[in-house]
Structure formats: C-alpha cells, structure tokens
Motif scaffolding. Structure first.
Motif, PDB file in Angstrom:
ATOM      1  N   TRP A 170      26.897 -32.489   0.077  1.00 16.61           N
ATOM      2  CA  TRP A 170      27.037 -31.181  -0.083  1.00 16.61           C
ATOM      3  C   TRP A 170      28.379 -30.745  -0.062  1.00 16.61           C
ATOM      4  O   TRP A 170      29.336 -31.482   0.713  1.00 16.61           O
ATOM      5  N   ALA A 171      28.743 -29.874  -1.232  1.00 17.85           N
ATOM      6  CA  ALA A 171      30.330 -29.613  -1.366  1.00 17.85           C
ATOM      7  C   ALA A 171      30.875 -28.840  -0.037  1.00 17.85           C
ATOM      8  O   ALA A 171      30.288 -27.902   0.506  1.00 17.85           O
ATOM      9  N   PRO A 198      15.198 -31.366   8.910  1.00 17.24           N
ATOM     10  CA  PRO A 198      16.582 -31.097   8.879  1.00 17.24           C
ATOM     11  C   PRO A 198      17.190 -32.057   9.992  1.00 17.24           C
ATOM     12  O   PRO A 198      16.805 -31.597  11.366  1.00 17.24           O
ATOM     13  N   GLN A 199      18.264 -32.912   9.754  1.00 12.17           N
ATOM     14  CA  GLN A 199      18.811 -33.726  10.913  1.00 12.17           C
ATOM     15  C   GLN A 199      19.916 -32.997  11.524  1.00 12.17           C
ATOM     16  O   GLN A 199      20.760 -32.627  10.838  1.00 12.17           O
ATOM     17  N   ASP A 256      22.754 -33.878  12.211  1.00 12.17           N
ATOM     18  CA  ASP A 256      23.755 -34.409  11.926  1.00 12.17           C
ATOM     19  C   ASP A 256      24.634 -33.977  10.864  1.00 12.17           C
ATOM     20  O   ASP A 256      24.217 -34.035   9.477  1.00 12.17           O
ATOM     21  N   PRO A 257      25.804 -33.399  10.971  1.00 11.71           N
ATOM     22  CA  PRO A 257      26.711 -32.665   9.978  1.00 11.71           C
ATOM     23  C   PRO A 257      27.016 -33.678   8.602  1.00 11.71           C
ATOM     24  O   PRO A 257      27.692 -32.830   7.920  1.00 11.71           O
ATOM     25  N   PHE A 258      27.013 -34.839   8.940  1.00  9.20           N
ATOM     26  CA  PHE A 258      27.466 -35.609   7.985  1.00  9.20           C
ATOM     27  C   PHE A 258      26.459 -36.133   6.761  1.00  9.20           C
ATOM     28  O   PHE A 258      26.651 -36.973   6.035  1.00  9.20           O
ATOM     29  N   HIS A 259      25.383 -35.663   7.149  1.00  8.25           N
ATOM     30  CA  HIS A 259      23.993 -36.160   6.529  1.00  8.25           C
ATOM     31  C   HIS A 259      23.448 -35.136   5.666  1.00  8.25           C
ATOM     32  O   HIS A 259      22.741 -34.077   6.213  1.00  8.25           O
ATOM     33  N   HIS A 260      24.005 -34.711   4.343  1.00  8.96           N
ATOM     34  CA  HIS A 260      23.433 -33.692   3.793  1.00  8.96           C
ATOM     35  C   HIS A 260      22.933 -33.882   2.537  1.00  8.96           C
ATOM     36  O   HIS A 260      23.095 -34.948   1.866  1.00  8.96           O
ATOM     37  N   SER A 261      21.935 -33.098   1.984  1.00  9.31           N
ATOM     38  CA  SER A 261      21.558 -32.943   0.647  1.00  9.31           C
ATOM     39  C   SER A 261      21.181 -31.748   0.048  1.00  9.31           C
ATOM     40  O   SER A 261      20.693 -30.768   0.798  1.00  9.31           O
ATOM     41  N   THR A 262      21.454 -31.635  -1.009  1.00 12.79           N
ATOM     42  CA  THR A 262      21.328 -30.246  -1.626  1.00 12.79           C
ATOM     43  C   THR A 262      19.765 -30.262  -2.623  1.00 12.79           C
ATOM     44  O   THR A 262      19.520 -29.106  -2.929  1.00 12.79           O
ATOM     45  N   ARG A 263      19.209 -31.469  -2.492  1.00  9.77           N
ATOM     46  CA  ARG A 263      18.019 -31.443  -3.249  1.00  9.77           C
ATOM     47  C   ARG A 263      16.679 -31.053  -2.327  1.00  9.77           C
ATOM     48  O   ARG A 263      16.709 -31.473  -1.217  1.00  9.77           O
ATOM     49  N   VAL A 264      15.882 -30.406  -2.942  1.00 12.01           N
ATOM     50  CA  VAL A 264      14.602 -29.862  -2.083  1.00 12.01           C
ATOM     51  C   VAL A 264      13.856 -31.249  -2.021  1.00 12.01           C
ATOM     52  O   VAL A 264      13.479 -31.903  -3.063  1.00 12.01           O
ATOM     53  N   ALA A 265      13.241 -31.677  -1.130  1.00 10.43           N
ATOM     54  CA  ALA A 265      12.684 -33.022  -0.767  1.00 10.43           C
ATOM     55  C   ALA A 265      11.180 -32.771  -1.306  1.00 10.43           C
ATOM     56  O   ALA A 265      10.980 -33.598  -1.724  1.00 10.43           O
TER      57      ALA A 265
END
Lengths: 345, 329
Positions: free
Chosen positions: A343-344, A269-270, A272-281
């Motif tokens: 992320w929504a 988890p970074q 950085d609030p602008f860098h999101h992913s909902t996909r599991v890595a």
C-alpha cells in the motif's frame, strides 16, 4: 493423522443434509408451483476423534450453525446419520434421546438471550443437576460452587441474576451450565462472537484450559479464522452448505488448497501495519441459497473457475494425509499468493 | 499536515436511572486533511458517541456539556441549527454500521441518493442529480447502476447496502467522513471489499476519514494515525506503525496481546487476556480508569487526572508509567 484414524471417532457424521422448504404458502399451492428448497447443509460427512477440537468456519449462511444444531437434534436433519459412539442418534426415540442429551451439550453465541433472566445462577445450575439426577440433593450446592470455580467465577455469583454479569461472565455461566452435565461432546456455536476482544481472549483461554483439564471434545463454530486457528486441532471450512476443505490446523493454515479458504485467509484484516494489500481477496458475493449455482457452488466467485467447475460439483477428496479438498483445481491454487502490492505510504 | 477538524475537551453525558453516565470524557484530537484517522476501542469506550456528538446525532437524553470542535474557523458545537445543517451531510458526512437500518425501506434507492444533493443544492436539477447518482453507484461498485436506481433497499444484499450508504455519504462531496464501524456487520470477504473500496475512494478524493472500529486488524490495514479509547477517554494517539510496534499505554499493549493473529505456519501463541472487565461509567474508578486492570498500576495511578503527554514524535499517551513498558515481545 494415522493415529487419529486408529481411534474410533466419538462422533461421526455421514451424508448429513438439512433442507428447508421455503415459500410453501397458499399462493404456491394455488399455482401448483413446487416450493423452493433451501439446502442449509448439503451432504456433509466428518468424524471427530475424542479429545479433538474441530473448528468449523464459514460466513453467514454457510450452514455451520445448522450443522452444529443437527448434531444435537436441536434441528432435525433431512437426511444422513449422526453416529455418537456408533449409535445413530437420529433414530433414537424421544425418551432415549433425552438421556443422550446429557452427553451432548451446546454453548450458545448470545450470552444475553440464552440465560433465563429470572433465575439465579444457583437455580440455573441446580436445575440441570436435578433434572438429570447428576448428584444427590445435599451435594448440589457444593457442585454448583465447584462449577463456578472451574469457569473462573467468584463464589458469591451463586445468588446473582444474569443481569448482574457482564457479557464475558455470562458466557462463563453458559459454559458452566454445559459442563454441569459432564458432557462427552460439546458444540460451541460462536461462543466468543458477541464479546469484546479483551473478554474473547479470556473465554478462549478458559476453553483451552478446560479441554486440557477435562479432555473435552468439541465442535467449535466461528466465522473468525484467527479464533478458529487459535483453539482448534482440526478445521473444516464451509461454503453454501458444503464442506469445501478439511485438514489438521497447521496444514490448513499453512497450505490451504481450496480457493475459498485462501480467499478467507487473505480477506481477514491482520493487526500488522507492515502487511498490506490493495487487492480485494475475493470479488462478488455468495449467490442466493435458494438457487445455488450448478457445479461447484463457489465457481461464481472463484478465480480458477473453468467449464468443468460450472458443470460438475467437485467431490471432497483426500489429497494428503487428513487433508480433504472439494476443488477440481486444487493443484492450481498457489499458496502463498504472489507478493501483494504494498500500500502506498 | 494541515488540520481540518480540531476537537478539544469534548464531554458528553447521558442521564441514567443510576446517575450521570459520562460516555465521552474530555476527548481532544486533531484530524488532518486527507488522512484516515482510526478511533479504536471496545464497546462502551465512547468511540461512536464521540462521532455522534460532533454531528449532534445523540440520543435525545444525551448532552454534550463541554468542549469545542473547530472546522474551518467555526465551532461545530456552537453553530446555530440552521448553519449547522449546512455543514452536516454536506461538509461532514457519516457512515453508520447498520446500512440496512439507515436506508428507508419504502423509498427507491434513486430518491435516497439524490435527496441530500437536492436538499443541499449541490446540483441544480433532478436530472443532474440522477446523472450524478448513476456515477456514484458506479464508483462504489454497484453493477448496472441505471437500473438499480429504481430498486428498493430490500433488493440489495448487506454488502451492497453498505456500498449505497457510502455513495450517499459521498454525494455532496464532503470534506470529512465519519465512518462508524462501517464493516462490522459484514462477512469477512465482504468486509475486505468494503474496506478496500473505502480506502481507495479516500485516496482518490482526498477526503479526511475518521474510521471508528473495534478491530485492530482494520486499523492496521487502513489508518495512518490512531486514537485508542478506554472508558470514554482517549488514552493514546500515535501513527499506526508506532502504535503497533511501540505502544505507550498498557491498555493498547493489552489489546494487542489478546488479539489472535493468523500465523502463516499455523502455529499459535497463547493469548494474554486483559484481566477483569471495563468499568461502569456511572461510577468510574478514581484516578486512571485502567488502573484496576493494569499490570503497572501503583498508588499514584489511583488518584488525580492523567492528561495525554508527549512521548514521541506525533505520539501521546495518558500513562505516567509508559517508560516502564518493556519492548514488545
């Protein structure tokens, strides 16, 4: 990397393996069942050049700590060679190994259990200096103070016990104890995993300073990729006892080629609030090390796995200058990955 | 935004041999309906004790000496024990860090999952409870749920145990979940799975989540609003974007500067650690508790109290010198 190869390595590991025999109890003997074997470290080879900080990263059970301990013979490897300046230390008799230990030191993860609670700092550091006859008795006091200064502890720390120090300060004592030997090679086994972030940064900066000041060579073990990125000159990634990727720092983090390394990078988890992913890595969990999967050990979780991966274990091969990968499909592993869905809000 | 839980002036103390330790000191915050509210801080900052105080799950010697926590018109800290038991576990559930330690090793998973549902009478019959248990296990991503109900906790991995604990927390359809470091004990790829599961479920069910963590990365990836705690006090509350782009407290600023970040090009910037270490909470420094480590500290910071004050829309800070903080580099 060519320059690195020209220099003779300070430490070279060849085909190192550590197997543990599990469940070899009465019942197993009675039923004549072969005991289970756990391959903690499986055929790992690497070389570390003088002045390098080699970062070794992996999740729990990947064998990174066992590997670190094998290098110092704190754990006796089952097979392989550990060449320190060309001498295989695994073949050294006990007496000679004792002398060798001065040159090979370790910093432990837990600054609470690795210091003797009944000894003052002076006694602890004085003892190592005396045992290894590193300085004449009348110089011990001065040398202890010098070491404390080196790791950023106040001079009045000498008469205090470990309980008087915070976690970060204890880690500094652990570092001072390793440095007291003037070692040529240090294994740092998760030295910042047990301390808070504000202290972690202090300890990392201290290690970086000491490296510059004393020209230390280090194997730095950690589970946190961003910490490894911060301190290392070269990085190796382990999964289930195998070294799966190894490259100079910049290359490994900018062009990771093993799907596991890529998964690790995406999973962290970074801040950085602008860098999101909902996909599991990376889906799934590592399989049981007692019954590792055939072929590539990562195939059960790998998005690129094919039949070939299920049958033949991929060898660690050099795909670029100093960039080693153990993956049949390293040329298919795209990096950076296609844009992640935001992320929504 | 509708408030669902209003915590005011919460103070919890623990007597020690050396004196009274104030673990939670005059903490106030509001949890909004359907949000993920982060509480971030280092060890000993009082973030876990805040959650435990709210659910009266404190160590036996600790006492909540002051404050209120209003949920649906009643003060949780003053509810009589019987009425409180109707709330805890049913309306407000908690997820702990160490899932293996939370589960009872000698009871089957099925029994542990249905226990709360039956006790709180959210289901009428054991059969109905089992059916719901299966559905819950499926929801948290445990394969072959029917079979796994018969298993014991030792047959599950750490990540799977944490999924189970989440399922138990969800079993009574709570309005609020307090999650105390739910991913700290897990490996990074498993942490990623559990965090995304938790965020997904929160989204789907609209439950309000308090997420306690020490990891700024976890905060950035999951929370809408964040409270930063230091030495038992909240020093700043803001929406996540403001907190990361324009922090208004030197401690928050310091925390952000000392977290190593992954850089896509593999280049690294030097870390700027916060000097010193957190204070002893039995004898905390007078004035602002951060002043001995603060680059902005001056004489006025050494005395008095520093309540949270408005510094922006939805943004409060306890620092009187927040205006001296320059832009983030």
């Amino acid at each position: 990397m060519n320059d690195l190869r020209a220099v003779p390595p300070i430490l070279e590991v060849k085909g190192l393996s550590k197997r543990y025999v599990m469940n070899a109890g009465f019942w197993q003997q009675l039923t004549r069942r072969p005991p289970d074997l756990l391959h903690a470290v499986d055929d790992v080879s690497l070389r570390i050049a003088p002045g390098e900080i080699f970062g070794l990263v992996g999740e729990s059970g990947s064998g990174k700590s066992t590997l670190g301990r094998c290098l110092l013979r704190l754990v006796e490897p089952t097979a392989g060679q550990v060449l320190f300046r060309g001498v295989d230390i695994l073949q050294l008799p006990r007496a000679q190994m004792q002398g060798m230990r001065r040159k090979l030191q370790i910093i432990f993860q837990d600054p609470y259990s690795s210091l003797n609670p009944r000894m003052t700092v002076r006694q602890m550091l004085g003892e190592v200096l005396a045992v290894h006859r590193l300085c004449p008795p009348h110089r011990v006091e001065a040398r202890v103070r010098e070491l404390l200064h080196l790791v950023g502890l106040p001079a009045d720390a000498v008469d205090r016990f470990p309980r008087h120090f915070s976690g970060g300060q204890r880690q500094r004592i652990g570092i001072a104890r390793a440095l007291a030997m003037e070692p040529e090679f240090i294994v740092a086994d998760e030295p910042v995993s047990a301390v808070d972030v504000s202290i972690q940064a202090q300890v990392l900066n201290l290690l970086i300073d000491l490296k510059a000041q004393l020209g230390l060579t280090m194997l730095f073990i950690a589970h946190d990729l961003s910490v490894v990125q911060h301190i290392s000159t070269r990085v190796g990634v382990m999964y289930m006892g195998k070294l799966v990727e190894m490259a100079p720092r910049r290359l490994l983090f900018s062009q990771p080629r093993h799907p596991y390394t890529q998964g690790l990078l995406l999973a962290a988890p970074q801040p950085d609030p602008f860098h999101h992913s909902t996909r599991v890595a990376l889906e799934g969990e590592p399989p049981s090390p007692l019954h590792p999967p055939a072929g590539c050990r990562f195939h059960t979780r790998c998005p690129l796995a094919s039949d070939r991966c299920r049958q033949a274990p991929p060898p660690l091969q050099e795909i670029g200058e100093g960039h080693w990968v153990a993956c049949h499909h390293h040329d298919l592993a795209v990096w950076p990955p296609p844009a992640a869905t935001p992320w929504a809000a | 935004m509708e408030p669902i839980l209003e915590v005011r002036n919460l103070t919890t103390q623990i007597p020690t041999r050396r004196g009274l330790l104030t673990a939670v000191d005059d903490v106030s915050f509001t949890l909004h309906k359907g949000e993920i509210f982060g509480v971030v801080g280092e060890s000993g900052s009082g973030k876990s004790m805040t959650c435990r105080s709210l659910l009266r799950l404190l160590p036996s010697s600790a006492r909540t000496v002051q404050g209120s926590a209003v949920y649906r018109g009643s003060d949780l800290l003053r509810l009589p024990p019987k009425a409180f038991n109707q709330v805890r576990g049913r309306e407000i559930a908690m997820i702990f860090q160490d899932a293996m330690a939370v589960l009872n090793p000698v009871h089957r998973i099925g029994d542990q999952l249905t226990e709360a549902m039956l006790a709180h009478r959210v289901v009428a019959t054991p059969a109905e409870a089992r059916a719901r248990a299966v559905e819950l296990l499926r929801k948290v991503g445990i394969p072959a749920p029917e079979r796994r109900l018969q298993d014991y906790p030792h047959q599950f991995s750490g990540g799977m145990c944490q999924r189970l604990v989440i399922a138990i927390a969800l079993s009574c359809q709570p309005q609020i979940i307090l999650a105390d470091e739910p991913t700290t004990a897990l490996d990074v790829t498993i942490q990623d799975q559990i965090l995304k599961l938790l965020i997904g479920l929160q989204h789907e069910l609209g439950v309000s989540l308090v997420l306690v963590t020490h990891d700024m990365g976890v905060v950035a990836q999951s929370c809408q609003r964040v409270a930063v705690m230091y030495a038992g006090q909240i020093v700043e509350i803001a929406d996540t974007v403001s907190l990361f782009t324009a922090p208004k407290h030197p401690y928050t600023r310091g925390l952000l500067a000392c977290v190593p970040q992954l850089a896509a090009d593999g280049e690294v910037l030097p870390l700027a650690p916060i000097p010193g270490s957190p204070p002893d909470l039995v004898h905390p420094p007078a004035g602002c508790r951060f002043h001995p480590r603060c680059p902005l500290a001056s004489e006025e910071c050494r005395h008095g109290t520093f309540p949270l004050q408005q510094v922006g829309q939805q943004h409060v800070s306890a620092c009187i010198k927040h205006e001296e903080l320059g832009p983030l580099s």
